[in-house]
Scaffold this active site. Structure first.
Site, mmCIF file in Angstrom:
data_model
loop_
_atom_site.group_PDB
_atom_site.id
_atom_site.type_symbol
_atom_site.label_atom_id
_atom_site.label_comp_id
_atom_site.label_asym_id
_atom_site.label_seq_id
_atom_site.Cartn_x
_atom_site.Cartn_y
_atom_site.Cartn_z
ATOM 1 N N TRP A 358 14.681 -8.104 22.576
ATOM 2 C CA TRP A 358 15.227 -9.151 21.703
ATOM 3 C C TRP A 358 14.189 -9.598 20.679
ATOM 4 C CZ3 TRP A 358 14.437 -14.873 22.161
ATOM 5 C CH2 TRP A 358 13.333 -15.192 22.948
ATOM 6 N N ASP A 359 12.935 -9.214 20.904
ATOM 7 C CA ASP A 359 11.852 -9.553 19.992
ATOM 8 C C ASP A 359 12.206 -9.170 18.551
ATOM 9 O OD1 ASP A 359 11.021 -9.219 22.653
ATOM 10 O OD2 ASP A 359 8.957 -8.792 22.110
ATOM 11 N N GLU A 489 10.405 -16.943 31.411
ATOM 12 C CA GLU A 489 10.624 -16.088 32.587
ATOM 13 C C GLU A 489 9.938 -16.622 33.846
ATOM 14 O OE1 GLU A 489 9.374 -12.299 31.074
ATOM 15 O OE2 GLU A 489 11.344 -11.878 30.186
ATOM 16 N N LYS A 601 6.420 -20.405 30.522
ATOM 17 C CA LYS A 601 5.715 -19.217 30.015
ATOM 18 C C LYS A 601 5.735 -19.183 28.485
ATOM 19 C CE LYS A 601 5.964 -14.148 30.162
ATOM 20 N NZ LYS A 601 6.792 -12.990 30.505
ATOM 21 N N GLN A 602 6.893 -19.474 27.925
ATOM 22 C CA GLN A 602 7.029 -19.345 26.468
ATOM 23 C C GLN A 602 8.111 -20.289 25.981
ATOM 24 O OE1 GLN A 602 8.614 -15.330 27.623
ATOM 25 N NE2 GLN A 602 9.296 -15.345 25.497
HETATM 26 C C1 BGC Z 1 8.513 -11.908 27.274
HETATM 27 C C2 BGC Z 1 9.847 -11.486 26.696
HETATM 28 C C3 BGC Z 1 9.614 -10.357 25.715
HETATM 29 C C4 BGC Z 1 8.822 -9.221 26.345
HETATM 30 C C5 BGC Z 1 8.445 -8.157 25.340
HETATM 31 C C6 BGC Z 1 7.826 -10.703 27.902
HETATM 32 O O1 BGC Z 1 6.580 -11.082 28.405
HETATM 33 O O2 BGC Z 1 8.690 -12.900 28.250
HETATM 34 O O3 BGC Z 1 10.458 -12.575 26.037
HETATM 35 O O4 BGC Z 1 10.845 -9.877 25.254
HETATM 36 O O5 BGC Z 1 7.636 -9.722 26.895
HETATM 37 O O6 BGC Z 1 7.661 -8.686 24.309
#
Ligand code: BGC
Length: 759
Positions: A358-359, A489, A601-602
């Site tokens: 999804w990035d 996550e 986490k984000q």
């Molecule tokens: C992130 C995801 C991301 C993936 C690839 C993961 O660590 O939590 O949001 O899509 O990395 O960049």
């Protein structure tokens, strides 16, 4: 501790001094590529120390059989991985019969440069062998942007203190494995090895996917700058082709090896033409010669920089950081091929399999829209459009019906590859990013035609997914979405993640708005879409009912939307109170402890506020930022950039600056202690947004209007960036005292609200 050994410089990434411990990290950081292929900065000569050999071709992948501890129904059978491709850069060097290996000899004055302005990688060093011979080596290598199947190497050895023989063996090695292979399998089958005069080729085929790749090399030599012809000794091994040459040298002599390499794949050529084309490529490269090829490389990069450079005055580390990010993004994806996409590690490593996440929609599309022609972002959207059938199949496998689509979390060809239940089945917010990407593109470019032609079918399938994924809660008298993982996550299987619910609601209303527009202004397309999707007015009405009654968890006490239901049951302790020794928590804590903690986490709720900033007041943004930023650990590379942009939008310039440095120099300073595995390519687009949308305050509002609201951190004298906005290149310049806008041809255009003009 961050490694922090990269020397600050405006246009180059520099390393000085040789440290075996940095070899793998530098292999990632100094990677080179051209959007079609790329490689880690491995040494041409042998290296017996720890290294990750990597050379990758966009779109050439292998379905590696899934490996999980406990199989769950619905898991994909395989994880598609971009394949480590045959190595064409290698040259064994023997000095009086001793192998040159920087791990065993004494290395003096080692320097490495990645010149981002001109697009090349170089090294220079003196090597003193165990046997006493000393040579000075300089190398230069690039992957051509102008001729995107070709790479070139100039490898020069200067004899410092001996007379004797140098033997050198350029080779192609197809005995290559992926370090991340699940069952240690070899993914290639060698079909044929072709030798010729100073040129050779290996034709190989990927197992299962049956992509054909012809890897060819051609070499030529000069002694003291004069071309020399040498006797070639050919060795054909099972998976390797090498040619050995020898030259007698004495002190002061300079020997240069030119090596040209190519990959030609069945993605672009018919099978019977592959080998011929590969030989042609290297012959032509040799005819043009290293220096001419290098000139075309400089020109090609100049064109890229002309529309994408960001200049920061007064802060060399910030300058180097942003150029590194822009450079690596271009090395990963140039936008000319709708079959390709942007893997989170690009061509710099194997982690994440080179697949699409999804990035792309959430982070990368704005960068490509802002720095390139609209066709580039459109190709990224078409990639998903072309995979709609697979997304529908994917949803069907999980029990959804009626043409509902669930786009994969990780994919190469449209099929889901991820195999952790909490992500594969639960991190469904990714589906919303597909629609957000379309919205963003259409709003930015005003290419509304994209919706009736392609976008709407994707949006309908996604609206159908959300409609089926919700359930009605009679307790709440609302629709709820249960059992999800949000962008954060570090929480799994939660109910009513604000970001997911909000996005689902928005997807439905945006889809219905677009349907209405298409119904009135694109009647033919409308009839076609209704005929294929069998969408009825009743179905749309039911979707809207869900959207209107979607539950969004909210705390009256704190006046904030909650990341998920029950979030306030957690003990809220700011990250600032965590001892340094316990960070990053994903390396120091058990998973169980992470899940129970409040640490994020984000960006999650704030990711939603970033996407839909115009739907929230400044006070709301401040309140949410103050609530969530202190408990966010930013252990995903995608996180600091979003917080940086929001910090800037609520006028916290210094906080935005602190977060900016973290995103811009994430890999250069190895904040996450993992750069050895590869660089964080997709988050680099977030770095770009941190300047353009963060400090620059650029916004394209729902009505299509463009505004800027520039601010500048006190550490910078000035900064400027360029934006391709609907075909016009606009430059924004901001210093501590002034702010100016220019367009390419000096025309005045209406830009800012309140009658401000571009000058
Ligand atoms: C992130 C995801 C991301 C993936 C690839 C993961 O660590 O939590 O949001 O899509 O990395 O960049």
């Amino acid at each position: 501790m961050n490694k922090n050994y990269i020397i600050p410089n405006e246009w180059s990434i520099l390393e000085e001094g040789f440290d075996n411990d940095n070899v793998k990290a530098s292999e990632s950081i100094f990677s080179i590529g051209n959007g079609a292929m790329g490689q880690r900065a491995n040494f041409e000569e042998d290296y017996s120390g720890s290294t990750l050999q990597g050379s990758y071709i966009g779109g050439i992948y292998y379905p590696d059989k899934t490996r999980v501890g406990w199989w769950k129904n619905g898991y994909p059978e395989y994880f598609a991985k971009v394949l480590n491709a045959p190595n064409w850069i290698g040259i064994h060097i023997k000095i009086n019969n001793t192998l040159l290996d920087l791990n065993t000899c004494k290395v003096v004055d080692f320097k490495r440069e990645l010149n981002m302005k001109e697009g090349w990688l170089s090294r220079s060093f003196n090597a003193v062998l165990q046997t006493g011979e000393e040579i000075n080596v300089t190398t230069k290598r690039f992957i051509s942007v102008a001729f995107n199947e070709i790479g070139a190497i100039e490898y020069t050895i200067n004899v410092v203190n001996f007379s004797g023989t140098i033997a050198y063996t350029p080779y192609i090695d197809a005995g290559i494995v992926n370090e991340d292979a699940n069952y240690d399998e070899y993914f290639w089958k060698i079909l044929e090895i072709y030798d010729g005069e100073n040129a050779g080729c290996i034709l190989s085929k990927t197992l299962k996917t049956e992509f054909l790749v012809a890897t060819a090399m051609k070499v030529s030599f000069a002694l003291n700058n004069k071309e020399i012809k040498l006797q070639q000794h050919t060795q054909k091994l099972e998976k390797k082709l090498d040619y050995t040459y020898q030259t007698k040298v004495s002190k002061g002599d300079t020997l240069t090896i030119f090596k040209y390499g190519t990959y030609v794949s069945s993605l672009n050529e018919t099978p019977d033409n592959l080998v011929k084309k590969a030989f042609q490529n290297v012959e032509e490269a040799e005819k043009l010669g290293f220096h001419n090829l290098l000139e075309t490389q400089k020109d090609a990069w100049q064109k890229i920089w002309d529309t994408s450079d960001i200049i920061i005055e007064g802060d060399v580390k910030a300058q180097q950081g942003i150029r590194f990010n822009i450079f690596q993004l271009n090395q990963t994806y140039m936008g000319t091929d709708a079959r390709l996409n942007i893997g989170p590690k690009g061509f710099t490593g194997e982690k994440y399999g080179g697949s699409t996440y999804w990035d792309t929609e959430a982070y990368c599309i704005p960068f490509y829209m802002g720095t390139k022609d609209a066709s580039v972002a459109k190709n990224l959207l078409l990639y998903r459009y072309n995979q709609l059938d697979k997304a529908i199949e994917n949803a069907q496998k999980l029990g959804f019906t009626n043409g509902a689509a669930l786009y994969p979390m990780v994919t190469m060809n449209g099929e889901e590859c991820h195999n952790e239940w909490e992500i594969t089945f639960e991190e469904i917010h990714r589906n919303g990013a597909m629609v957000y990407g379309i919205y963003n593109y259409v709003n930015y470019t005003q290419d509304f035609d994209y919706i009736p032609k392609y976008g709407l079918e994707v949006m309908i399938a996604i609206a159908r997914f959300w409609y089926q994924r919700v359930n009605y809660s009679s307790v709440k008298n609302k629709y709820v979405i249960l059992g999800v993982t949000g962008p954060n996550e570090y929480e799994n299987n939660v109910n009513n993640n604000f970001y997911t619910n909000y996005l689902a609601k928005w997807c439905i209303t945006y889809t219905v708005d677009c349907l209405n527009e298409v119904k009135h202004n694109y009647t033919d397309d409308f009839s076609r879409i209704i005929a294929t999707t069998k969408l009825t007015a009743e179905e749309m009405y039911q979707w809207l009912n869900v959207a209107d009654n979607m539950y969004l968890p909210y705390s009256e006490e704190n006046q904030v939307y909650l990341q998920q239901e029950g979030f306030l049951d957690k003990e809220i302790i700011p990250v600032s109170q965590l001892p340094v020794s316990e960070k990053p928590i994903n390396q120091k804590w058990s998973w169980d402890r992470i899940l129970r903690s409040c640490y994020i986490k984000q960006a999650d709720v704030l990711q939603g506020m970033f996407f839909f900033e115009n739907k929230f007041s400044k006070e709301e943004l401040e309140r949410h930022f103050d609530f969530y930023e202190p408990i966010t650990v930013h252990e995903s590379s995608l996180s600091p950039c979003v917080h940086a942009i929001l910090a800037a939008s609520i006028d916290r310039t210094q906080k935005a600056y602190e977060l900016y440095l973290r995103t811009a120099r994430l890999d250069l300073d190895d904040y996450n202690h993992e750069v050895e595995e590869g660089c964080h390519i997709t988050s680099m687009a977030g770095t770009w947004m941190s300047i353009v949308q963060g400090f620059g305050g650029m916004r394209v509002w729902d009505d299509g209007k463009l505004t800027f609201n520039p601010q500048i951190p006190k550490e910078w004298k000035s900064y400027s960036f360029k934006i391709n906005f609907r075909g016009q290149i606009i430059t924004v310049y901001k210093s501590q005292t002034t702010c100016k806008f220019y367009n390419e041809v000096g025309e005045e255009i209406n830009l800012l609200e309140g009658n401000s003009k571009v000058k």
